[in-house]
Design a protein around this motif. Structure first.
Motif, PDB file in Angstrom:
ATOM      1  N   ARG A  28       0.843  -1.208   0.000  1.00  0.00           N
ATOM      2  CA  ARG A  28       0.000   0.000   0.000  1.00  0.00           C
ATOM      3  C   ARG A  28       0.876   1.255   0.000  1.00  0.00           C
ATOM      4  NH1 ARG A  28      -1.290   3.465   3.639  1.00  0.00           N
ATOM      5  NH2 ARG A  28      -0.635   2.205   5.398  1.00  0.00           N
ATOM      6  N   ALA A 113      -3.217   0.037  -6.975  1.00  0.00           N
ATOM      7  CA  ALA A 113      -3.934   0.995  -6.137  1.00  0.00           C
ATOM      8  C   ALA A 113      -3.741   0.641  -4.669  1.00  0.00           C
ATOM      9  CB  ALA A 113      -5.416   0.997  -6.489  1.00  0.00           C
ATOM     10  N   GLY A 114      -3.304   1.625  -3.899  1.00  0.00           N
ATOM     11  CA  GLY A 114      -3.101   1.414  -2.470  1.00  0.00           C
ATOM     12  C   GLY A 114      -4.365   0.972  -1.763  1.00  0.00           C
ATOM     13  N   LYS A 115      -5.530   1.419  -2.278  1.00  0.00           N
ATOM     14  CA  LYS A 115      -6.805   1.042  -1.661  1.00  0.00           C
ATOM     15  C   LYS A 115      -7.031  -0.472  -1.726  1.00  0.00           C
ATOM     16  CE  LYS A 115      -9.169   5.400  -2.464  1.00  0.00           C
ATOM     17  NZ  LYS A 115     -10.273   6.081  -3.132  1.00  0.00           N
ATOM     18  N   GLN A 116      -6.575  -1.107  -2.802  1.00  0.00           N
ATOM     19  CA  GLN A 116      -6.729  -2.555  -2.929  1.00  0.00           C
ATOM     20  C   GLN A 116      -5.946  -3.274  -1.832  1.00  0.00           C
ATOM     21  OE1 GLN A 116      -5.279  -3.343  -6.854  1.00  0.00           O
ATOM     22  NE2 GLN A 116      -7.239  -2.864  -7.837  1.00  0.00           N
ATOM     23  N   ALA A 118      -5.013  -1.984   1.033  1.00  0.00           N
ATOM     24  CA  ALA A 118      -5.650  -1.673   2.316  1.00  0.00           C
ATOM     25  C   ALA A 118      -6.864  -2.577   2.526  1.00  0.00           C
ATOM     26  CB  ALA A 118      -6.049  -0.200   2.366  1.00  0.00           C
ATOM     27  N   ALA A 119      -7.628  -2.822   1.466  1.00  0.00           N
ATOM     28  CA  ALA A 119      -8.787  -3.707   1.561  1.00  0.00           C
ATOM     29  C   ALA A 119      -8.357  -5.144   1.867  1.00  0.00           C
ATOM     30  CB  ALA A 119      -9.595  -3.657   0.270  1.00  0.00           C
TER      31      ALA A 119
END
Length: 140
Positions: A28, A113-116, A118-119
């Motif tokens: 991330r 994507a950092g959001k991936q 984090a998820a």
């Protein structure tokens, strides 16, 4: 004998999950960097998978099977079936992370994507919590 297997199994789980949670954090952070910082982050993530998460998974799985052979009655417990299903979900995420880390290390410009990550970190945390609940409470 079973106590020793449980301790070593738990050690493997800690190494495995700790490695995966750390890798998702590194990926991330690295996904938001550029240049050398990004490349170093991706390399670090892949190396951590190889040094901690992969061996931890191997120890946890092999000793989990050994515990199952020593206690076959577990196969008749509902909570144990649910735990195995959740462990399979962790294995699936582990495999995806490993493949993703390899791709990102070989091509740091590959979109990430950092959001991936984090998820995935959140999903792994939730799975670990659910597994712990099942093992400690044995609700069914």
């Amino acid at each position: 004998m079973i106590s020793a297997l449980r301790i070593l199994h738990l050690f493997g789980v800690i190494l495995w999950m700790g490695g995966l949670l750390t890798v998702t954090t590194i990926l991330r952070i690295a996904s938001g960097k550029s240049g050398t910082d990004k490349s170093v982050g991706y390399t670090l993530a892949r190396r951590l998978l190889n040094a901690a998460a992969n061996p931890g998974a191997l120890v946890a799985i092999v000793l989990g099977i050994a515990l199952l052979v020593a206690q076959p009655k577990l196969l008749h417990e509902g909570w144990f079936h649910a735990k195995l299903f959740l462990v399979l979900a962790v294995l699936f995420i582990h495999g995806r992370l490993y493949l993703r880390a390899r791709v990102l290390e070989s091509d740091p410009s590959y979109p990430a994507a950092g959001k991936q990550f984090a998820a995935l970190h959140g999903a792994l945390s939730a799975l670990l919590l659910a597994i712990l609940f099942l093992v400690l409470v044995r609700p069914f």
